[in-house]
Design an enzyme around this catalytic site. Structure first.
Site, PDB file in Angstrom:
ATOM      1  N   HIS A 173      -3.690   0.925  -1.654  1.00 45.36           N
ATOM      2  CA  HIS A 173      -2.247   1.090  -1.439  1.00 45.36           C
ATOM      3  C   HIS A 173      -1.825   2.467  -1.920  1.00 45.36           C
ATOM      4  O   HIS A 173      -2.558   3.132  -2.656  1.00 45.36           O
ATOM      5  CB  HIS A 173      -1.470   0.017  -2.234  1.00 45.36           C
ATOM      6  CG  HIS A 173      -1.591   0.184  -3.727  1.00 45.36           C
ATOM      7  ND1 HIS A 173      -2.705  -0.209  -4.431  1.00 45.36           N
ATOM      8  CD2 HIS A 173      -0.760   0.757  -4.643  1.00 45.36           C
ATOM      9  CE1 HIS A 173      -2.556   0.088  -5.710  1.00 45.36           C
ATOM     10  NE2 HIS A 173      -1.384   0.678  -5.876  1.00 45.36           N
ATOM     11  N   ASP A 175       1.552   4.219  -4.019  1.00 42.80           N
ATOM     12  CA  ASP A 175       2.674   3.770  -4.837  1.00 42.80           C
ATOM     13  C   ASP A 175       3.976   4.198  -4.162  1.00 42.80           C
ATOM     14  O   ASP A 175       4.038   5.244  -3.518  1.00 42.80           O
ATOM     15  CB  ASP A 175       2.575   4.356  -6.248  1.00 42.80           C
ATOM     16  CG  ASP A 175       1.371   3.790  -7.010  1.00 42.80           C
ATOM     17  OD1 ASP A 175       0.876   2.713  -6.626  1.00 42.80           O
ATOM     18  OD2 ASP A 175       0.928   4.429  -7.984  1.00 42.80           O
ATOM     19  N   HIS A 229      -5.149   4.368  -3.265  1.00 48.53           N
ATOM     20  CA  HIS A 229      -6.027   4.052  -4.387  1.00 48.53           C
ATOM     21  C   HIS A 229      -6.161   2.537  -4.469  1.00 48.53           C
ATOM     22  O   HIS A 229      -5.413   1.804  -3.814  1.00 48.53           O
ATOM     23  CB  HIS A 229      -5.488   4.655  -5.684  1.00 48.53           C
ATOM     24  CG  HIS A 229      -4.071   4.303  -6.004  1.00 48.53           C
ATOM     25  ND1 HIS A 229      -2.996   4.869  -5.349  1.00 48.53           N
ATOM     26  CD2 HIS A 229      -3.536   3.417  -6.885  1.00 48.53           C
ATOM     27  CE1 HIS A 229      -1.871   4.366  -5.830  1.00 48.53           C
ATOM     28  NE2 HIS A 229      -2.174   3.469  -6.763  1.00 48.53           N
ATOM     29  N   ARG A 239     -10.226  -5.907 -18.059  1.00 47.99           N
ATOM     30  CA  ARG A 239      -9.544  -4.629 -17.838  1.00 47.99           C
ATOM     31  C   ARG A 239      -8.029  -4.812 -17.879  1.00 47.99           C
ATOM     32  O   ARG A 239      -7.495  -5.753 -17.271  1.00 47.99           O
ATOM     33  CB  ARG A 239      -9.986  -4.067 -16.480  1.00 47.99           C
ATOM     34  CG  ARG A 239      -9.380  -2.737 -16.134  1.00 47.99           C
ATOM     35  CD  ARG A 239     -10.171  -2.061 -15.016  1.00 47.99           C
ATOM     36  NE  ARG A 239      -9.650  -0.742 -14.778  1.00 47.99           N
ATOM     37  CZ  ARG A 239      -8.759  -0.437 -13.846  1.00 47.99           C
ATOM     38  NH1 ARG A 239      -8.324  -1.375 -13.015  1.00 47.99           N
ATOM     39  NH2 ARG A 239      -8.315   0.793 -13.716  1.00 47.99           N
TER      40      ARG A 239
HETATM   41  O1  LIG Z   1      -4.997  -0.952 -12.263  1.00 43.32           O
HETATM   42  C1  LIG Z   1      -5.283   0.074 -11.638  1.00 43.32           C
HETATM   43  O2  LIG Z   1      -6.310   0.719 -11.812  1.00 43.32           O
HETATM   44  C2  LIG Z   1      -4.342   0.563 -10.582  1.00 43.32           C
HETATM   45  C3  LIG Z   1      -2.948   0.003 -10.723  1.00 43.32           C
HETATM   46  C4  LIG Z   1      -2.078   0.457  -9.625  1.00 43.32           C
HETATM   47  O3  LIG Z   1      -2.483   1.158  -8.739  1.00 43.32           O
HETATM   48  C5  LIG Z   1      -0.670   0.039  -9.590  1.00 43.32           C
HETATM   49  O4  LIG Z   1      -0.228  -0.759 -10.445  1.00 43.32           O
HETATM   50  O5  LIG Z   1       0.053   0.510  -8.688  1.00 43.32           O
HETATM   51 FE   LIG Z   2      -0.908   1.947  -7.564  1.00 44.86          FE
END
Ligand SMILES: O=C(O)CCC(=O)C(=O)O
Ligand SMILES: [Fe+2]
Length: 311
Positions: A173, A175, A229, A239
């Protein structure tokens, strides 16, 4: 092997390095960012405490349908028909109301650390924002909303996944906001880079990951494109990530900055608010940016198909 740049904010060349990173990667890591390690540790511990609560307790703060704040699966997962090994908690302003539901007694510690974290992240985001735009002659007079604090924080939890071939962390996605500042306690983040495919973003001690969001692509009239990403699932390690989203107040419309538009390079986007953009994105995660794009002569030459290769 390509890797996203790590930039020391004390380096006198930091502004140029950041501009270069934004144009080539849309992602970079920053060190010497002035956010105290103890604050990041406390925020990580607070997020872990939240996700360690019994499910029935977490569901007391469940995000109602159509709302943005609360506990639940990150919205980006909803439009992807796959199993996602993740849970999230979105904070949009004061965390008090939800924290009271989660911890009827003893929620003050959580609220205090969240509020301090939101404040410090906003300061860092603004510093980076002006660093990027300053070199293009843009000042505070050009963006009035930037003085209003952005309180958006997404806590992500990815339990160790017994079979990562059958589930993943977070779908690919972009952001929606202007800038994202991410802390990750262990590896899992991947960025899509044309010519390379998916590139790992390893956690670097003391570093925070910064990336461009869709509304910065709009504001900058494509100078700073947002980048796809995703998060992979980890078979052994738990994690946690903390994603701070910087952007305008939800109902304020943004459009390409006047100083980045002229006759030979007209505005490529229609005015749009963050909330309006999110509504488009919930329906169509991959192609939302093309829905706010204007068809101009200049943009006819630009690939508007926002798959990972063109974002
Ligand atoms: O947790 C991650 O590595 C990415 C999180 C992410 O891309 C988001 O919350 O928009
Ligand atoms: Fe993100």
């Amino acid at each position: 092997m390509a890797s996203i740049p790590i930039i020391d904010l004390n380096d006198e060349n930091a502004p140029e390095l950041i501009l270069h990173a934004c144009k080539t990667w849309g992602f970079f890591q920053v060190v010497n960012h002035n956010i105290k390690e103890s604050l990041i540790d406390e925020m990580e511990a607070a997020a872990k405490d939240l996700f360690a609560l019994p499910m029935e307790q977490k569901l007391k703060a469940e995000k109602p349908p159509g709302d943005i704040a609360g506990y639940g699966v990150p919205p980006v997962c909803l439009s992807h028909p796959k199993r996602w090994w993740t849970e999230g908690f979105f904070i949009a302003g004061s965390p008090l109301e939800h924290a009271r539901l989660l911890w009827p007694r003893g929620h003050k510690t959580f609220c205090d650390v969240v509020e301090e974290y939101q404040k410090e992240m906003n300061t860092l985001a603004l510093r980076l924002f002006w660093l990027m735009l300053g070199s293009h002659g843009i000042t505070k007079d050009d963006i009035k909303w930037a003085e209003i604090k952005s309180p958006y924080l997404q806590l992500n939890s990815y339990p160790a996944c017994p079979d990562p071939s059958r589930a993943s962390g977070l779908p690919d996605h972009t952001d929606s906001g202007v800038l994202t500042i991410l802390y990750q306690n262990t590896s899992g983040l991947q960025v899509h880079k044309e010519g390379f495919g998916w590139v790992d973003v390893p956690p670097v001690p003391g570093a925070l990951v910064v990336n461009i969001g869709d509304l910065f692509q709009v504001l900058s009239n494509d100078l700073f494109p947002s980048v796809f990403h995703r998060a992979t699932a980890n078979p052994t390690q738990y994690r946690v990530t903390l994603a701070y989203f910087f952007g305008p107040p939800l109902d304020v419309e943004v459009s390409p900055l006047a100083k980045l538009v002229d006759n030979s390079y007209p505005a490529l986007y229609k005015p749009i608010s963050w909330i309006g953009y999110r509504a488009i994105k919930v329906k169509d995660y991959g192609r939302a940016i093309s829905k706010v794009r204007v068809c101009t002569q200049a943009s006819e030459n630009v690939d508007t198909d926002d798959d990972p290769n063109s974002a």
